[in-house]
Write a protein that holds these residues in place. Sequence first.
Motif, PDB file in Angstrom:
ATOM      1  N   TYR A  14       0.848  -1.192   0.000  1.00 58.73           N
ATOM      2  CA  TYR A  14       0.000   0.000   0.000  1.00 58.73           C
ATOM      3  C   TYR A  14       0.885   1.244   0.000  1.00 58.73           C
ATOM      4  O   TYR A  14       1.977   1.235   0.581  1.00 58.73           O
ATOM      5  CB  TYR A  14      -0.920   0.037   1.226  1.00 58.73           C
ATOM      6  CG  TYR A  14      -1.887  -1.120   1.308  1.00 58.73           C
ATOM      7  CD1 TYR A  14      -3.188  -1.002   0.824  1.00 58.73           C
ATOM      8  CD2 TYR A  14      -1.502  -2.332   1.880  1.00 58.73           C
ATOM      9  CE1 TYR A  14      -4.080  -2.057   0.904  1.00 58.73           C
ATOM     10  CE2 TYR A  14      -2.383  -3.399   1.963  1.00 58.73           C
ATOM     11  CZ  TYR A  14      -3.665  -3.254   1.472  1.00 58.73           C
ATOM     12  OH  TYR A  14      -4.548  -4.303   1.543  1.00 58.73           O
ATOM     13  N   VAL A  27       0.800   5.213   1.195  1.00 58.95           N
ATOM     14  CA  VAL A  27       0.048   6.147   2.042  1.00 58.95           C
ATOM     15  C   VAL A  27      -0.211   7.430   1.253  1.00 58.95           C
ATOM     16  O   VAL A  27       0.706   8.211   0.985  1.00 58.95           O
ATOM     17  CB  VAL A  27       0.816   6.464   3.334  1.00 58.95           C
ATOM     18  CG1 VAL A  27       0.025   7.454   4.187  1.00 58.95           C
ATOM     19  CG2 VAL A  27       1.089   5.173   4.116  1.00 58.95           C
ATOM     20  N   SER A  28      -1.456   7.638   0.855  1.00 57.63           N
ATOM     21  CA  SER A  28      -1.847   8.861   0.147  1.00 57.63           C
ATOM     22  C   SER A  28      -2.972   9.589   0.869  1.00 57.63           C
ATOM     23  O   SER A  28      -3.470  10.600   0.386  1.00 57.63           O
ATOM     24  CB  SER A  28      -2.274   8.539  -1.293  1.00 57.63           C
ATOM     25  OG  SER A  28      -3.325   7.588  -1.301  1.00 57.63           O
ATOM     26  N   ASN A  29      -3.359   9.048   2.027  1.00 61.91           N
ATOM     27  CA  ASN A  29      -4.398   9.683   2.842  1.00 61.91           C
ATOM     28  C   ASN A  29      -3.731  10.737   3.731  1.00 61.91           C
ATOM     29  O   ASN A  29      -2.967  10.392   4.638  1.00 61.91           O
ATOM     30  CB  ASN A  29      -5.100   8.627   3.684  1.00 61.91           C
ATOM     31  CG  ASN A  29      -6.252   9.200   4.505  1.00 61.91           C
ATOM     32  OD1 ASN A  29      -6.451  10.420   4.552  1.00 61.91           O
ATOM     33  ND2 ASN A  29      -6.992   8.320   5.155  1.00 61.91           N
ATOM     34  N   LEU A  40      -3.361  10.549   7.616  1.00 63.47           N
ATOM     35  CA  LEU A  40      -2.422   9.639   8.295  1.00 63.47           C
ATOM     36  C   LEU A  40      -1.043  10.251   8.468  1.00 63.47           C
ATOM     37  O   LEU A  40      -0.207   9.668   9.169  1.00 63.47           O
ATOM     38  CB  LEU A  40      -2.308   8.330   7.501  1.00 63.47           C
ATOM     39  CG  LEU A  40      -3.566   7.459   7.400  1.00 63.47           C
ATOM     40  CD1 LEU A  40      -3.264   6.192   6.618  1.00 63.47           C
ATOM     41  CD2 LEU A  40      -4.100   7.109   8.786  1.00 63.47           C
ATOM     42  N   ASP A  41      -0.781  11.357   7.846  1.00 58.63           N
ATOM     43  CA  ASP A  41       0.545  11.962   7.922  1.00 58.63           C
ATOM     44  C   ASP A  41       0.855  12.354   9.374  1.00 58.63           C
ATOM     45  O   ASP A  41       0.122  13.120   9.999  1.00 58.63           O
ATOM     46  CB  ASP A  41       0.611  13.200   7.025  1.00 58.63           C
ATOM     47  CG  ASP A  41       2.048  13.670   6.813  1.00 58.63           C
ATOM     48  OD1 ASP A  41       2.915  12.810   6.573  1.00 58.63           O
ATOM     49  OD2 ASP A  41       2.290  14.885   6.905  1.00 58.63           O
ATOM     50  N   LEU A  98      -3.217   2.952  14.026  1.00 60.66           N
ATOM     51  CA  LEU A  98      -3.917   2.409  12.867  1.00 60.66           C
ATOM     52  C   LEU A  98      -4.971   1.374  13.262  1.00 60.66           C
ATOM     53  O   LEU A  98      -6.048   1.308  12.665  1.00 60.66           O
ATOM     54  CB  LEU A  98      -2.914   1.784  11.893  1.00 60.66           C
ATOM     55  CG  LEU A  98      -1.929   2.750  11.215  1.00 60.66           C
ATOM     56  CD1 LEU A  98      -1.066   1.986  10.220  1.00 60.66           C
ATOM     57  CD2 LEU A  98      -2.661   3.878  10.511  1.00 60.66           C
ATOM     58  N   ARG A 117      10.797   4.106   2.656  1.00 58.91           N
ATOM     59  CA  ARG A 117      10.675   5.574   2.636  1.00 58.91           C
ATOM     60  C   ARG A 117      12.013   6.186   2.224  1.00 58.91           C
ATOM     61  O   ARG A 117      13.046   5.894   2.851  1.00 58.91           O
ATOM     62  CB  ARG A 117      10.258   6.076   4.015  1.00 58.91           C
ATOM     63  CG  ARG A 117      10.178   7.610   4.118  1.00 58.91           C
ATOM     64  CD  ARG A 117      10.022   8.034   5.573  1.00 58.91           C
ATOM     65  NE  ARG A 117       8.817   7.492   6.158  1.00 58.91           N
ATOM     66  CZ  ARG A 117       8.644   7.341   7.471  1.00 58.91           C
ATOM     67  NH1 ARG A 117       9.612   7.668   8.311  1.00 58.91           N
ATOM     68  NH2 ARG A 117       7.517   6.835   7.945  1.00 58.91           N
ATOM     69  N   LEU A 177       3.980   7.608  10.423  1.00 59.80           N
ATOM     70  CA  LEU A 177       3.683   7.474   9.008  1.00 59.80           C
ATOM     71  C   LEU A 177       3.815   8.819   8.306  1.00 59.80           C
ATOM     72  O   LEU A 177       3.549   9.869   8.897  1.00 59.80           O
ATOM     73  CB  LEU A 177       2.254   6.951   8.810  1.00 59.80           C
ATOM     74  CG  LEU A 177       2.001   5.474   9.112  1.00 59.80           C
ATOM     75  CD1 LEU A 177       0.514   5.181   9.005  1.00 59.80           C
ATOM     76  CD2 LEU A 177       2.773   4.580   8.161  1.00 59.80           C
ATOM     77  N   THR A 235       3.076  10.705   4.252  1.00 58.32           N
ATOM     78  CA  THR A 235       2.505  10.552   2.917  1.00 58.32           C
ATOM     79  C   THR A 235       3.578  10.100   1.940  1.00 58.32           C
ATOM     80  O   THR A 235       4.687  10.634   1.932  1.00 58.32           O
ATOM     81  CB  THR A 235       1.899  11.887   2.439  1.00 58.32           C
ATOM     82  OG1 THR A 235       0.940  12.342   3.395  1.00 58.32           O
ATOM     83  CG2 THR A 235       1.203  11.712   1.094  1.00 58.32           C
ATOM     84  N   ASP A 291       4.743   6.965   1.949  1.00 61.42           N
ATOM     85  CA  ASP A 291       5.346   5.725   2.460  1.00 61.42           C
ATOM     86  C   ASP A 291       4.765   4.514   1.738  1.00 61.42           C
ATOM     87  O   ASP A 291       3.555   4.450   1.460  1.00 61.42           O
ATOM     88  CB  ASP A 291       5.077   5.577   3.958  1.00 61.42           C
ATOM     89  CG  ASP A 291       5.927   6.508   4.806  1.00 61.42           C
ATOM     90  OD1 ASP A 291       6.854   7.126   4.248  1.00 61.42           O
ATOM     91  OD2 ASP A 291       5.652   6.622   6.015  1.00 61.42           O
ATOM     92  N   PHE A 307      -5.465   3.687   3.688  1.00 63.06           N
ATOM     93  CA  PHE A 307      -4.180   4.204   3.209  1.00 63.06           C
ATOM     94  C   PHE A 307      -4.327   5.077   1.965  1.00 63.06           C
ATOM     95  O   PHE A 307      -3.555   6.000   1.767  1.00 63.06           O
ATOM     96  CB  PHE A 307      -3.216   3.056   2.919  1.00 63.06           C
ATOM     97  CG  PHE A 307      -2.832   2.276   4.148  1.00 63.06           C
ATOM     98  CD1 PHE A 307      -2.221   2.901   5.218  1.00 63.06           C
ATOM     99  CD2 PHE A 307      -3.091   0.920   4.235  1.00 63.06           C
ATOM    100  CE1 PHE A 307      -1.878   2.188   6.354  1.00 63.06           C
ATOM    101  CE2 PHE A 307      -2.751   0.203   5.364  1.00 63.06           C
ATOM    102  CZ  PHE A 307      -2.149   0.844   6.429  1.00 63.06           C
TER     103      PHE A 307
END
Length: 561
Positions: free
Chosen positions: A214, A216-218, A221-222, A229, A244, A257, A259, A261, A279
């Motif tokens: 996955y 992380v583009s949400n 969550l940054d 989670l 990363r 986390l 963005t 990752d 995510f």
Amino acid sequence: MEAAWEAIWSSGTPIQTILLLCVVCAVGVYLGKAKIKGFTLGVTWVFFVGILFAHFGARVNGDMLRVIQDFGLILFIYALGVQVGPGFVSSFRQHGVWLNLWGLVLIAGGFAALFILLETTGLDLSGLIGTLSGAVTNTPAMAAAQQAATTVLSDPAEILRSTNDMAIATAITYPMGVVGVILVLALLKRLFPHKTDQHSTLVDKESQHTAREYVVSNPALDGQKMSSLQDILGGHFIVSRLFRDGEYITPTKDTLLHTGDHLRVASERGDVERLTYLFGTVEDRNDELKWDNDRDPLVMQRLLVTKESCNGVKLSQLRIRSRFDVNITRVTRNGMELVARPNLRLHMGDRLSAVGREKDIKELANLVGNELKPLDTPYVVSIFLGIALGCLLGMIPVYLPGLAAPLRLGLAGGPIIVGILMGAYGPRFKMNIYITTSANLMLRNLGLALFLGGLGLSSGQHFWEMLVNGPGLEWFAWGTVITIVPTLLVGLVVLKWTNMSYNVASGMLTGAMANPMALSLVSDGDDDDDPTISYATVYPMAMFARVILSQLVVGLFPGLL
């Protein structure tokens, strides 16, 4: 010479009894290996060889034979319970409720047929309960009914007649009990060809393990900690690796986390959609970012739990992430893959899928054991303790209104309940119940052979007389009806009016009918595990239900014996 033959064949001494029983078991097991067009009765041949020996005049010590026969039944039932216990509890939570409900419907159909025959045919309950046991290929249910008969009847002659009738009726109807289910499954396959290629719905794939990448583009969550989670999703998953800025990281609960990752996440298939929503993006590339190409590569190894100090311990108690910088992505137990949740208790023989640096995994391996030798020797203490507890449970009287005598679980019901509980929950109490698959199979086959051999020798003297001059042929005819009609009706209903696939339905039907021979024909040459999973889910409950119901019927209607 004649004296020697008499000593071997009919002296009734303890050593002669053991000699004949061993010969019967050896011949029966040998015949059970033979297949005719893929069909065999397996170890049940021992039963028929014992009947044949008794028919031709073999006489044994009845008291000694009964003890050996009962102990054989206990060995078989208890070993079966231990083997299916862990998988039974897990599968019942996931998909077993509906499967067992349909299995109970089939069982109820058999007992309904029993009562109809009691009212309409004039046959006594002893013969019909044996007919039912043979028709559903369930000799432990017949043994439970025999024990109940010895409790509710007071005349020794009546007890002997009743128990012999049960055994002979079971022997007469057993072969058709095997063949009838196979015929029903063949007919259902012909009637519902589109169901044979259908993916299962009750035994679905959502509970199986999957590992995906996955991104992380949400933005929400940054900066979030990894530990948060679980609270956000409410599901169960493990983030085993993180990539990363060109660096590979083994995440801990305090890892933050960001963005962009890339995460390698192990989860159940049913959680994939929710994880994607959480995510923001799921990557389907096959190169998996070449996770292991960094300077100190991450590796995945399978570790075997062999130290008693880890038996029954929750994964969270081992603090694997903080102590070893290693993630456990899944646990394999008795062929079933489980997501490595923090509250999952380890059992001896579990296989852990560990992800981390090689040196860290070696340290974890020292903690859990990871050696085959400790598992080579069965833990005999737990076997005897479990059998003792099963016998104690079987002796406890349960007083129900209307019963002529108290109900007891007996030698069949008590050990199977304790076996299932020991297999599923024994490690919680620091009990080492691990038995290798081969050792468990040996215990089951040995116990079943002793039970069936003793049953055949003790009841076979009057077999031919009952078959030719008694109600034997009538038992056979009604046994065929009991095998085919309820199985066909339930099969038609579930395949026509539910989404159950043919493979799942066949496993459920063979499990409820205690018919592994039919199951082997269904599964032969098919890579689909659904029949086996479905069978294992239904079989323990079906065995338990038939054992209890057989005793209950005999206890409620002693005058009909």
